[in-house]
Design an enzyme around this catalytic site. Sequence first.
Site, PDB file in Angstrom:
ATOM      1  N   ILE A   1       0.862  -1.182   0.000  1.00  0.00           N
ATOM      2  CA  ILE A   1       0.000   0.000   0.000  1.00  0.00           C
ATOM      3  C   ILE A   1       0.899   1.232   0.000  1.00  0.00           C
ATOM      4  CG2 ILE A   1      -1.850   1.227   1.187  1.00  0.00           C
ATOM      5  CD1 ILE A   1      -2.533  -1.368   2.653  1.00  0.00           C
ATOM      6  N   LYS A   2       0.680   2.115  -0.959  1.00  0.00           N
ATOM      7  CA  LYS A   2       1.500   3.337  -0.998  1.00  0.00           C
ATOM      8  C   LYS A   2       0.823   4.386  -0.110  1.00  0.00           C
ATOM      9  CE  LYS A   2       4.290   5.922  -4.306  1.00  0.00           C
ATOM     10  NZ  LYS A   2       5.579   5.835  -3.626  1.00  0.00           N
ATOM     11  N   ALA A   3       0.889   4.109   1.198  1.00  0.00           N
ATOM     12  CA  ALA A   3       0.262   4.993   2.179  1.00  0.00           C
ATOM     13  C   ALA A   3       1.301   5.972   2.700  1.00  0.00           C
ATOM     14  CB  ALA A   3      -0.306   4.168   3.335  1.00  0.00           C
TER      15      ALA A   3
ATOM     16  N   TYR B   1       5.741   5.811   5.033  1.00  0.00           N
ATOM     17  CA  TYR B   1       7.021   6.430   4.689  1.00  0.00           C
ATOM     18  C   TYR B   1       7.799   6.948   5.885  1.00  0.00           C
ATOM     19  CZ  TYR B   1       6.438   5.381  -0.118  1.00  0.00           C
ATOM     20  OH  TYR B   1       6.353   4.670  -1.279  1.00  0.00           O
TER      21      TYR B   1
END
Length: 321
Positions: free
Chosen positions: A169-171, A175
């Site tokens: 998931i590019k949440a 990061y």
Amino acid sequence: MAASAFPLFPAGAIPAHLWLDGAFVPWHDATVHVTAMGAGAGVAVFEGIRAYGSGDGEALNVFRLHEHLERLLDSMTMMRMPLHHSADDLAAATIELLRRNEARGDTYIRPVAYYSGLEHNSFGDTLGAPPSLLIWNRPTGTQLLTERGKHVSISSWTRIADNQMPPRIKAMSNYQNNRLAQLDARVSGYDDTIMLTATGKVAEAPGACVFLVRRGEVITPSVTSGILESITRDAIIRLCRERLGLTVIEREVDRTELYVADEIFCCGTAAEVTPVLSVDRIAARAGGMGPVTRQLDRLYHDVVRRIDEGYAEWRTEVERA
Ligand code: PMP
């Protein structure tokens, strides 16, 4: 607001518009209250996409636009954000935005799905609520063909895992794991870092996937090794197999395999193809940028700029307004 408030933009280069929930909105009008979940609590998923100027400088080509937008919708699904736009709608919006903003040279594009409303008081309130969808763009640079490499460490920070904070998931919130690792590496005098999974296998760099070349084979951690399912990684695998005739193996990778690799490189939308010169101060055996990395750097450059006409399905041309 003065142009200097946006130092990433060359003077006078702030785009006129961004796309927000179906409308083209003047750049300076797109604001979110600091207490909204999307701003104050990091409830957001996003994409990073590049468009490259063509070889003759006439056209702009967005690289793998549909794949990035499909991944945005996948991130939304996994985070239980209702989908109210199709990938086709978002692709059309992106192209129209670039036309309206008269984007010419290399461009970075950032779609974001986030909660902007003030009616969400807790995470539970967002269940079933449609998020806002935003797309913005800015000029960007490239490091392709520069041969600039990086000295990296192996991070003491463990990569997040699928049963905690899924890297698939590019949440935005994921990061902070990458940020801890990258800042720690910088403080220790490295350019960047590579993170390992909880079981000590190679995962990825903070914003890029990792490849190594050893005994003529190209090896990269599998998509279940704590990585984002990178679109550039997929392109590199195909270029290796289809254009360079190389064997590519996706599997678990040990830390020490990096120490005895002939070549190591990272890849990603922002990283493009970045040579890794050393890991934990052990130099890659090729010394400098190795021959496979150099060929991929050139191939990737030529494909994204349509100097090489192959892989046409990877490029979406933006016609000038
Ligand atoms: N891993 C991470 C953690 C990233 O942020 C990125 C950049 N999006 C990548 C890998 C590379 O992914 P892609 O090739 O799709 O840009």
